[in-house]
Write an enzyme that holds these catalytic residues in place. Structure first.
Site, PDB file in Angstrom:
ATOM      1  N   SER A 155       0.799  -1.222   0.000  1.00 14.08           N
ATOM      2  CA  SER A 155       0.000   0.000   0.000  1.00 14.08           C
ATOM      3  C   SER A 155       0.831   1.270   0.000  1.00 14.08           C
ATOM      4  CB  SER A 155      -0.947   0.009   1.203  1.00 14.08           C
ATOM      5  OG  SER A 155      -0.224  -0.107   2.407  1.00 14.08           O
ATOM      6  N   HIS A 162      -5.189  -3.676  -2.372  1.00 17.92           N
ATOM      7  CA  HIS A 162      -4.801  -2.722  -3.422  1.00 17.92           C
ATOM      8  C   HIS A 162      -4.559  -3.420  -4.763  1.00 17.92           C
ATOM      9  CE1 HIS A 162      -4.316   0.715  -0.632  1.00 17.92           C
ATOM     10  NE2 HIS A 162      -4.012  -0.245   0.226  1.00 17.92           N
ATOM     11  N   LYS A 214     -12.046   0.087  -1.407  1.00 21.50           N
ATOM     12  CA  LYS A 214     -11.164   0.709  -2.392  1.00 21.50           C
ATOM     13  C   LYS A 214     -11.816   0.633  -3.774  1.00 21.50           C
ATOM     14  CE  LYS A 214      -7.262   0.125   0.667  1.00 21.50           C
ATOM     15  NZ  LYS A 214      -8.048  -0.234   1.868  1.00 21.50           N
TER      16      LYS A 214
END
Length: 396
Positions: A186, A214, A245
């Site tokens: 990240s 991610h 996300k």
């Protein structure tokens, strides 16, 4: 007076955050008057957002918002209980089924947050005589999952496969071992060396878990994440991920074999003793997944715009960490310079994330910038100019 030392003594001491506030460079908790987007209203000003994990740009998508509204109309605002008891909606099961199909795994189970997913998975799988082996740069939630388990944690140097092998050699024959790594890290944006990790796991009889917070929606075929990126979907035993996300919501998941999911469902304390994901959050994650499936070009746009920004920053001789993802960290080196750069940028209408020690080694502080499929070249050009301007001032 008698008795113990006051446990609150620590809160009265002077901390780094107090000093940053005094100097007027405190970089946290900035107030937003708008939703996450390419341009936001932060502290009352137009601000280009380069600090969000809204990778696919879906948090304001009409279909995603509409799904959340419809879910509230039908199911209300909460589930008032755990998945274990009264809190399982047909919506939860639909999302789990569709995500399992998308990720080519037998089963998916969902948790109320991404952080909680790591707590719930690792603490359930890693038992008293087991070992969990972690990349040193893994996310905080992985470390906390290790702490919550009764097993022993061994850490290997970031992306150092020889060190990983040494750690695997240290595991006693009668113990089980789980290797846990971020797929996309990240802070640095680099991608785990899964081919070697998988080979070492086979060699030593360990299992592999990848945190794809991610990675999902960012890399891999159609945004299927890190294992897909390397063509190793069958070799990674557990994927963990989050809805906060790319999938524009809140919550998390584990994708694994039927047996692993059944076991974790019945033994994971963070899962059993938490209320289930709210109807709006489940529905919006599901709608975002539908869009990702229908519009894989979003993933391509995301990677193109990120590559464009990397090129821009290089042209301006700005020190960055090279990666192949939408996370582009810019070196500021010193903590105080990082805070000043953030302040200068915010004054110029650009928001970036400060990353200082202990999140980075001392002397390697960063501005973490991240991009979304909706960023345009015009906005990127404007932001790159302002970053160069702010860094010039900081240097001099």
């Amino acid at each position: 007076s008698g008795g113990n030392m006051d446990i609150f003594n620590k809160v009265k001491e002077k901390h780094n955050y107090d000093i940053a506030k005094e100097k007027g460079v405190y970089p946290y908790f900035h107030k937003l008057y708008s939703g996450q987007d390419v341009v936001v209203n932060m502290e009352g000003h137009r601000t280009i957002m380069l600090g969000s994990n809204n990778y696919l740009g879906l948090t304001n998508h009409p279909k995603v918002k509409e799904a959340a509204i419809k879910a509230i109309e039908k199911y209300g605002t909460g589930c008032s209980g755990s998945r274990f008891l009264n809190g399982t909606l047909d919506l939860h099961l639909k999302l789990e089924e569709e995500l399992a199909q998308f990720l080519n795994k037998e089963r998916v189970m969902t948790f109320s947050t991404g952080f909680q997913s790591n707590l719930g998975i690792i603490s359930a799988i890693v038992g008293r005589n087991d070992y969990v082996i972690c990349d040193k740069e893994n996310h905080a939630s992985i470390y906390d999952g290790c702490k919550l388990s009764y097993g022993k944690m061994l850490r290997y140097n970031h992306d150092d496969m020889e060190d990983l092998e040494r750690k695997l050699q240290a595991v006693p024959k009668e113990s089980g071992a789980l290797i846990v790594t971020d797929g996309v890290f990240s802070m640095s944006g680099d991608i785990a060396n899964l081919p070697v990790i998988v080979d070492l796991a086979k060699k030593y009889g360990a299992r592999v878990m990848v945190d794809d917070a991610h990675g999902l929606g960012v890399i891999g075929k159609g945004g299927r994440g890190t294992a897909s990126y390397y063509g190793l979907e069958d070799e990674v035993d557990i994927y963990m991920g989050t809805f906060s996300k790319s999938l524009a919501s809140l919550g998390g998941y584990m994708a694994a074999s039927k047996d692993v999911v059944e076991y974790v469902k019945h033994t994971s304390r963070p899962y059993i003793f938490s209320a289930s994901i709210t109807p709006a959050s489940v529905a919006s994650a599901n709608a975002a997944l539908d869009i990702l499936k229908a519009e894989p070009e979003r993933v391509e746009n995301l990677n193109n715009i990120s590559a464009y920004m990397r090129q821009k920053l290089k042209e301006k001789n700005i020190d960055i960490i090279e990666s192949k993802t939408p996370i582009i960290p810019i070196y500021t080196y010193q903590d105080d310079k990082t805070f000043i750069a953030c302040k200068l940028l915010l004054e110029r209408g650009v928001y970036v994330n400060p990353v200082v020690s202990p999140a980075t080694p001392v002397g390697q502080s960063l501005l973490r910038t991240s991009y979304t499929a909706n960023h345009t070249k015009e906005i990127i050009d404007e932001a790159a100019d302002k970053i160069a301007e702010a860094l010039d001032i900081v240097k001099n």
